[in-house]
Design a protein around this motif. Structure first.
Motif, PDB file in Angstrom:
ATOM      1  N   ILE A 145       0.861  -1.177   0.000  1.00 25.46           N
ATOM      2  CA  ILE A 145       0.000   0.000   0.000  1.00 25.46           C
ATOM      3  C   ILE A 145       0.898   1.228   0.000  1.00 25.46           C
ATOM      4  N   THR A 146       0.390   2.299  -0.550  1.00 24.21           N
ATOM      5  CA  THR A 146       1.152   3.541  -0.606  1.00 24.21           C
ATOM      6  C   THR A 146       0.437   4.605   0.216  1.00 24.21           C
ATOM      7  N   ASN A 160       9.235  10.561  11.611  1.00 25.89           N
ATOM      8  CA  ASN A 160       8.657  10.111  12.872  1.00 25.89           C
ATOM      9  C   ASN A 160       7.431   9.241  12.676  1.00 25.89           C
ATOM     10  N   TYR A 161       6.676   9.472  11.613  1.00 24.45           N
ATOM     11  CA  TYR A 161       5.508   8.640  11.359  1.00 24.45           C
ATOM     12  C   TYR A 161       5.916   7.233  10.947  1.00 24.45           C
ATOM     13  N   VAL A 162       6.965   7.152  10.162  1.00 25.70           N
ATOM     14  CA  VAL A 162       7.469   5.840   9.764  1.00 25.70           C
ATOM     15  C   VAL A 162       7.906   5.042  10.993  1.00 25.70           C
ATOM     16  N   LYS A 163       8.628   5.696  11.892  1.00 24.97           N
ATOM     17  CA  LYS A 163       9.163   4.999  13.064  1.00 24.97           C
ATOM     18  C   LYS A 163       8.080   4.558  14.035  1.00 24.97           C
ATOM     19  N   THR A 164       7.125   5.432  14.285  1.00 27.76           N
ATOM     20  CA  THR A 164       6.168   5.169  15.360  1.00 27.76           C
ATOM     21  C   THR A 164       4.878   4.490  14.906  1.00 27.76           C
ATOM     22  N   VAL A 215       2.629  -7.233   4.493  1.00 28.92           N
ATOM     23  CA  VAL A 215       2.269  -5.957   3.882  1.00 28.92           C
ATOM     24  C   VAL A 215       3.460  -5.003   3.902  1.00 28.92           C
ATOM     25  N   LYS A 216       3.733  -4.386   2.771  1.00 30.87           N
ATOM     26  CA  LYS A 216       4.768  -3.365   2.655  1.00 30.87           C
ATOM     27  C   LYS A 216       4.088  -2.012   2.493  1.00 30.87           C
ATOM     28  N   VAL A 217       4.441  -1.054   3.373  1.00 32.32           N
ATOM     29  CA  VAL A 217       3.873   0.288   3.291  1.00 32.32           C
ATOM     30  C   VAL A 217       4.909   1.220   2.675  1.00 32.32           C
ATOM     31  N   ASN A 218       4.586   1.761   1.527  1.00 30.49           N
ATOM     32  CA  ASN A 218       5.456   2.732   0.862  1.00 30.49           C
ATOM     33  C   ASN A 218       4.998   4.137   1.233  1.00 30.49           C
ATOM     34  N   TYR A 219       5.910   4.936   1.778  1.00 30.90           N
ATOM     35  CA  TYR A 219       5.577   6.312   2.165  1.00 30.90           C
ATOM     36  C   TYR A 219       6.042   7.246   1.054  1.00 30.90           C
ATOM     37  N   VAL A 220       5.107   7.998   0.498  1.00 33.65           N
ATOM     38  CA  VAL A 220       5.429   8.958  -0.565  1.00 33.65           C
ATOM     39  C   VAL A 220       5.231  10.370  -0.028  1.00 33.65           C
ATOM     40  N   ASP A 235      -2.997   4.729  -1.870  1.00 31.69           N
ATOM     41  CA  ASP A 235      -4.094   4.065  -1.152  1.00 31.69           C
ATOM     42  C   ASP A 235      -4.626   4.913  -0.002  1.00 31.69           C
ATOM     43  N   ILE A 236      -3.718   5.633   0.673  1.00 30.02           N
ATOM     44  CA  ILE A 236      -4.079   6.420   1.850  1.00 30.02           C
ATOM     45  C   ILE A 236      -3.396   7.775   1.753  1.00 30.02           C
ATOM     46  N   ALA A 237      -4.115   8.824   2.127  1.00 31.59           N
ATOM     47  CA  ALA A 237      -3.523  10.161   2.151  1.00 31.59           C
ATOM     48  C   ALA A 237      -3.851  10.833   3.477  1.00 31.59           C
ATOM     49  N   ILE A 238      -2.831  11.415   4.101  1.00 36.02           N
ATOM     50  CA  ILE A 238      -3.012  12.193   5.320  1.00 36.02           C
ATOM     51  C   ILE A 238      -2.760  13.649   4.964  1.00 36.02           C
ATOM     52  N   MET A 239      -3.764  14.500   5.186  1.00 35.38           N
ATOM     53  CA  MET A 239      -3.659  15.912   4.820  1.00 35.38           C
ATOM     54  C   MET A 239      -4.617  16.724   5.683  1.00 35.38           C
TER      55      MET A 239
END
Length: 352
Positions: A30-31, A42-46, A58-63, A85-89
């Protein structure tokens, strides 16, 4: 003959089995698109790494997607063939995506953690993506080269700060929040008019070096370009820690405004099951606790138990909540274009 308890247990196991199978069977990629820099780190780590440990298939790709406006533009451009797949805004921008059909509605059946969210967190996105973080607007300043330090919002108009300000103008949500704050400072109510705010901000314009801080106001302060900027509490708290206190954070006594980031499921996600699982995780008590204690965003999960020292530095601290101006972002969204045009015609033009 089996006992009634064994029959009940067997029945429950049968009901639960499909959910367990689904959880164990999650796989693929998922992206996630959201902010770059320290937010991403910090979002990746926590949040992301613990999710991947719990769901090794599951592999999460952060763009990194740039600003919220850039992110919704990217999702719009991919509407026919979604790559995200997911957007945080921020909520003022995700609402555009909701209206355009870029994001899907979320139901409690799919996302049971919705029941744990604070009422304002669930209300933020309506039937769509709820709030995943709370923050509030602050003034950030150079603690080493600004004497005396700023102590209130009205200090922005000090003569010694001419040419030393970085203010994010609308459509940036910081500019929208600042408008409501200045209107209140001038004794008005943004719901009725922003005339007083526009007049006051027009007087401030000649002191503003940039209305579009690049890459951001914190960096401009650290590089000695300006002495004061608008900013967000969470990032300023982290920058203060990382720089040994070179950046100061002021929650104006005149009041501030909550900022809301929503987590949104892209319509047509190619791995909806994994994306929904991630959203459940991101809104969970554990993920919310970890991110709040790492980066000082206030949690949106009402059951998350946060360390007192961390919560004291967030928008959820009692003293912070007491200074918040009640802003209905769903109403501000309707006024956004009008406010944006007034800033351009009456405020930014006065700086030239």
């Amino acid at each position: 003959m089996p006992t009634r308890r064994l029959v009940i247990q067997a029945g429950l196991a049968t009901i639960a089995a499909p959910a367990i199978v689904r959880a164990q069977g999650l796989s693929g990629q998922i992206t996630l698109m959201s902010y770059a820099g320290i937010f991403q780190d910090n979002y990746v780590k926590t949040v992301i790494e613990p999710f991947q440990q719990a769901n090794p298939g599951v592999k999460v790709n952060y763009v990194p997607g740039g600003s919220s406006a850039q992110m919704v533009g990217s999702v719009r451009a991919q509407k026919a063939d979604p790559q995200v797949d997911i957007a945080i805004m921020d909520v003022t921008t995700s609402s555009i995506g909701n209206t355009e059909g870029l994001f899907d509605k979320l139901t409690p059946a799919e996302v049971p953690v919705l029941a744990e969210l604070l009422p304002e967190a669930r209300a933020a996105g309506g039937e769509f993506g709820p709030a995943v973080t709370f923050d509030h607007l602050v003034l950030v300043y150079d603690t080493q080269n600004l004497t005396p330090p700023i102590t209130k919002l009205a200090d922005l108009w000090r003569p010694d700060l001419k040419g030393q300000l970085a203010v994010s103008a609308p459509p940036n949500i910081q500019g929208l929040a600042l408008t409501a704050m200045v209107e209140k400072m001038e004794g008005g109510d943004y719901r009725k008019s922003i005339d007083a705010a526009i007049k006051k901000l027009r007087a401030l314009a000649p002191s503003v070096q940039t209305f579009d801080p690049n890459p951001d106001g914190y960096s401009l302060i650290l590089n000695g370009v300006v002495k004061v900027a608008t900013g967000w509490n969470a990032r300023s708290q982290l920058f203060a820690d990382q720089t040994g206190g070179k950046i100061g954070t002021l929650l104006p006594p005149e009041g501030s405004v909550f900022q809301i980031n929503t987590i949104n499921l892209t319509a047509g996600s190619k791995n909806r099951a994994a994306a929904i699982a991630f959203i459940n995780h991101a809104l969970s008590q554990g993920a919310q606790k970890a991110f709040t204690e790492r980066m000082f965003y206030a949690p949106t999960n009402g059951k998350a138990v946060i360390e007192p020292k961390a919560i004291a530095r967030t928008a959820a601290a009692p003293e912070s909540r007491a200074r918040m101006i009640g802003v209905d972002w769903n109403e501000v969204i309707k006024l956004r274009d009008q406010w944006n045009n007034r800033w351009r015609r009456e405020v930014i033009s006065a700086a030239r």
